[in-house]
Design a protein around this motif. Structure first.
Motif, PDB file in Angstrom:
ATOM      1  N   PHE A 169      -0.753  -2.562  -7.016  1.00  0.00           N
ATOM      2  CA  PHE A 169      -0.990  -2.990  -5.630  1.00  0.00           C
ATOM      3  C   PHE A 169      -1.504  -4.425  -5.567  1.00  0.00           C
ATOM      4  O   PHE A 169      -0.944  -5.271  -4.857  1.00  0.00           O
ATOM      5  CB  PHE A 169      -1.991  -2.042  -4.965  1.00  0.00           C
ATOM      6  CG  PHE A 169      -2.476  -2.513  -3.620  1.00  0.00           C
ATOM      7  CD1 PHE A 169      -1.665  -2.405  -2.500  1.00  0.00           C
ATOM      8  CD2 PHE A 169      -3.744  -3.070  -3.482  1.00  0.00           C
ATOM      9  CE1 PHE A 169      -2.109  -2.846  -1.265  1.00  0.00           C
ATOM     10  CE2 PHE A 169      -4.186  -3.513  -2.243  1.00  0.00           C
ATOM     11  CZ  PHE A 169      -3.368  -3.402  -1.133  1.00  0.00           C
ATOM     12  N   TRP A 170      -2.560  -4.721  -6.302  1.00  0.00           N
ATOM     13  CA  TRP A 170      -3.161  -6.054  -6.227  1.00  0.00           C
ATOM     14  C   TRP A 170      -2.258  -7.117  -6.830  1.00  0.00           C
ATOM     15  O   TRP A 170      -2.240  -8.265  -6.352  1.00  0.00           O
ATOM     16  CB  TRP A 170      -4.528  -6.056  -6.902  1.00  0.00           C
ATOM     17  CG  TRP A 170      -5.566  -5.323  -6.116  1.00  0.00           C
ATOM     18  CD1 TRP A 170      -6.177  -4.147  -6.447  1.00  0.00           C
ATOM     19  CD2 TRP A 170      -6.104  -5.709  -4.847  1.00  0.00           C
ATOM     20  NE1 TRP A 170      -7.056  -3.769  -5.467  1.00  0.00           N
ATOM     21  CE2 TRP A 170      -7.031  -4.708  -4.471  1.00  0.00           C
ATOM     22  CE3 TRP A 170      -5.891  -6.791  -3.996  1.00  0.00           C
ATOM     23  CZ2 TRP A 170      -7.752  -4.772  -3.277  1.00  0.00           C
ATOM     24  CZ3 TRP A 170      -6.608  -6.855  -2.808  1.00  0.00           C
ATOM     25  CH2 TRP A 170      -7.523  -5.861  -2.463  1.00  0.00           C
ATOM     26  N   TRP A 215      -4.502   6.342 -10.862  1.00  0.00           N
ATOM     27  CA  TRP A 215      -5.060   5.581  -9.748  1.00  0.00           C
ATOM     28  C   TRP A 215      -5.362   4.146 -10.160  1.00  0.00           C
ATOM     29  O   TRP A 215      -5.146   3.211  -9.397  1.00  0.00           O
ATOM     30  CB  TRP A 215      -6.311   6.284  -9.242  1.00  0.00           C
ATOM     31  CG  TRP A 215      -7.024   5.587  -8.126  1.00  0.00           C
ATOM     32  CD1 TRP A 215      -8.331   5.242  -8.083  1.00  0.00           C
ATOM     33  CD2 TRP A 215      -6.480   5.170  -6.870  1.00  0.00           C
ATOM     34  NE1 TRP A 215      -8.641   4.625  -6.900  1.00  0.00           N
ATOM     35  CE2 TRP A 215      -7.516   4.570  -6.128  1.00  0.00           C
ATOM     36  CE3 TRP A 215      -5.205   5.243  -6.303  1.00  0.00           C
ATOM     37  CZ2 TRP A 215      -7.319   4.039  -4.870  1.00  0.00           C
ATOM     38  CZ3 TRP A 215      -5.010   4.704  -5.039  1.00  0.00           C
ATOM     39  CH2 TRP A 215      -6.061   4.115  -4.337  1.00  0.00           C
ATOM     40  N   ARG A 216      -5.843   3.955 -11.381  1.00  0.00           N
ATOM     41  CA  ARG A 216      -6.094   2.595 -11.869  1.00  0.00           C
ATOM     42  C   ARG A 216      -4.787   1.818 -11.997  1.00  0.00           C
ATOM     43  O   ARG A 216      -4.721   0.627 -11.671  1.00  0.00           O
ATOM     44  CB  ARG A 216      -6.828   2.632 -13.211  1.00  0.00           C
ATOM     45  CG  ARG A 216      -8.297   3.030 -13.105  1.00  0.00           C
ATOM     46  CD  ARG A 216      -9.033   2.745 -14.387  1.00  0.00           C
ATOM     47  NE  ARG A 216      -8.582   3.613 -15.471  1.00  0.00           N
ATOM     48  CZ  ARG A 216      -9.117   4.785 -15.761  1.00  0.00           C
ATOM     49  NH1 ARG A 216     -10.133   5.245 -15.023  1.00  0.00           N
ATOM     50  NH2 ARG A 216      -8.668   5.514 -16.758  1.00  0.00           N
ATOM     51  N   PHE A 223       0.834  -1.207   0.000  1.00  0.00           N
ATOM     52  CA  PHE A 223       0.000   0.000   0.000  1.00  0.00           C
ATOM     53  C   PHE A 223       0.866   1.253   0.000  1.00  0.00           C
ATOM     54  O   PHE A 223       0.660   2.170  -0.799  1.00  0.00           O
ATOM     55  CB  PHE A 223      -0.927   0.000   1.214  1.00  0.00           C
ATOM     56  CG  PHE A 223      -1.831   1.202   1.283  1.00  0.00           C
ATOM     57  CD1 PHE A 223      -3.059   1.184   0.653  1.00  0.00           C
ATOM     58  CD2 PHE A 223      -1.445   2.353   1.959  1.00  0.00           C
ATOM     59  CE1 PHE A 223      -3.893   2.300   0.692  1.00  0.00           C
ATOM     60  CE2 PHE A 223      -2.268   3.466   2.012  1.00  0.00           C
ATOM     61  CZ  PHE A 223      -3.501   3.434   1.380  1.00  0.00           C
ATOM     62  N   TYR A 276       2.158   6.757  -6.809  1.00  0.00           N
ATOM     63  CA  TYR A 276       1.031   7.527  -7.350  1.00  0.00           C
ATOM     64  C   TYR A 276       1.144   9.005  -6.978  1.00  0.00           C
ATOM     65  O   TYR A 276       1.039   9.895  -7.829  1.00  0.00           O
ATOM     66  CB  TYR A 276      -0.285   6.952  -6.834  1.00  0.00           C
ATOM     67  CG  TYR A 276      -1.475   7.864  -7.021  1.00  0.00           C
ATOM     68  CD1 TYR A 276      -2.088   7.996  -8.265  1.00  0.00           C
ATOM     69  CD2 TYR A 276      -1.972   8.620  -5.957  1.00  0.00           C
ATOM     70  CE1 TYR A 276      -3.184   8.840  -8.441  1.00  0.00           C
ATOM     71  CE2 TYR A 276      -3.059   9.464  -6.117  1.00  0.00           C
ATOM     72  CZ  TYR A 276      -3.659   9.574  -7.358  1.00  0.00           C
ATOM     73  OH  TYR A 276      -4.723  10.416  -7.522  1.00  0.00           O
ATOM     74  N   GLU A 282      -2.103   2.359 -10.200  1.00  0.00           N
ATOM     75  CA  GLU A 282      -1.668   2.085  -8.834  1.00  0.00           C
ATOM     76  C   GLU A 282      -2.404   0.867  -8.270  1.00  0.00           C
ATOM     77  O   GLU A 282      -1.785   0.000  -7.629  1.00  0.00           O
ATOM     78  CB  GLU A 282      -1.930   3.304  -7.952  1.00  0.00           C
ATOM     79  CG  GLU A 282      -1.301   3.233  -6.571  1.00  0.00           C
ATOM     80  CD  GLU A 282      -2.080   2.376  -5.591  1.00  0.00           C
ATOM     81  OE1 GLU A 282      -1.467   1.770  -4.701  1.00  0.00           O
ATOM     82  OE2 GLU A 282      -3.324   2.304  -5.729  1.00  0.00           O
ATOM     83  N   LYS A 283      -3.703   0.772  -8.510  1.00  0.00           N
ATOM     84  CA  LYS A 283      -4.467  -0.371  -8.006  1.00  0.00           C
ATOM     85  C   LYS A 283      -4.012  -1.669  -8.652  1.00  0.00           C
ATOM     86  O   LYS A 283      -3.950  -2.715  -7.987  1.00  0.00           O
ATOM     87  CB  LYS A 283      -5.962  -0.146  -8.237  1.00  0.00           C
ATOM     88  CG  LYS A 283      -6.579   0.909  -7.327  1.00  0.00           C
ATOM     89  CD  LYS A 283      -8.088   0.850  -7.331  1.00  0.00           C
ATOM     90  CE  LYS A 283      -8.656   1.259  -8.686  1.00  0.00           C
ATOM     91  NZ  LYS A 283     -10.138   1.309  -8.651  1.00  0.00           N
TER      92      LYS A 283
END
Length: 250
Positions: A223-224, A216-217, A191, A198, A219-220
């Motif tokens: 992250f996942w 942001w997309r 995280f 980001y 970054e997600k």
């Protein structure tokens, strides 16, 4: 404003700029290292033989020893420079989010009151920053403990039969008492690193050609992806899952 005040203000701004550069640069270096480190630890997916082969090679070539020292120093530098404004900024952002939440609650509670503007609502960057601070505090404790443990493991035979990182002793530690701390550390690291990149892209204009929504997309996705890979690696280290690619080195 006289010349002296102007000069002092310029020096102060220059100093703050350098602080931001050191903070952002050290954070970027640590994030890239952590993702590379995950792939190195991920050799456990090929079984103990794959893990020991890579760890032993890095130690025999004297790559692991200076690397852990450099990362330890970089970790402490980033902690110092990134935390210099935390108390004041955290109070300000929490107050702003509380005020925005109260305004929104009043607006929705009263049909005759106009809805609050977008600028007064709790926004994504404030929420991310506050949680980045919180995860950073957790990382400061767990990350320091992990670095000390690995440093001792590399330079002494305290945790194994010989000096150096070994798959058997590493798996035993995770299985017996490090599963939960490492799970918490994994979540906080992914995280913190993802949000940090980001915010770094937004702050320095690296993503000028992309919207914040697109960043942001991305970054997600990062992250996942790394969180999922890290969970699988941790489960294999804890012997909850068998190494899925061990057959390749049999």
């Amino acid at each position: 404003m006289n010349v002296a005040d102007t000069s002092a203000s310029t020096r102060g701004s220059s100093r703050e700029l350098w602080f931001e550069i050191v903070s952002g640069g050290s954070g970027l270096a640590l994030a890239l290292f952590m993702w590379g480190h995950m792939f190195l630890v991920g050799t456990i997916l090929f079984g103990e033989r794959g893990f020991d082969w890579l760890a032993g090679g890095l130690e025999k070539l004297y790559i692991a020893q200076p690397t852990i020292v450099i990362i330890f120093i970089l970790f402490l530098v980033h902690a110092v420079f990134a935390s210099r404004k935390i108390p004041l900024q955290l109070r300000e952002r929490k107050a702003m989010m509380k005020l925005a939440g109260n305004l929104r609650a009043v607006a929705f509670a009263s049909p005759n009151t106009a809805a609050p503007s977008v600028g007064t609502r709790p926004h994504l960057e404030s929420w991310l920053w506050i949680w980045q601070v919180r995860t950073g505090m957790v990382m400061l404790i767990l990350g320091t403990a992990h670095l000390v443990l690995i440093t001792v493991d590399i330079f002494t035979p305290m945790f194994g039969e010989v000096a150096g990182i070994e798959a058997s002793s590493s798996m035993a530690r995770v299985r017996e008492w490090l599963m939960l701390p490492y799970a918490v550390l994994l979540l906080c690291v992914e995280f913190h690193a993802g949000v940090g990149l980001y915010r770094l892209a937004v702050k320095w204009g690296f993503g000028a050609k992309l919207s914040r929504a697109a960043l942001w997309r991305i970054e997600k996705l990062i992250f996942w992806t790394f969180l999922g890979l890290g969970i699988v690696i941790l489960l294999v280290l804890a012997a909850w899952l068998p190494p899925p690619f061990a057959f390749m080195l049999e």
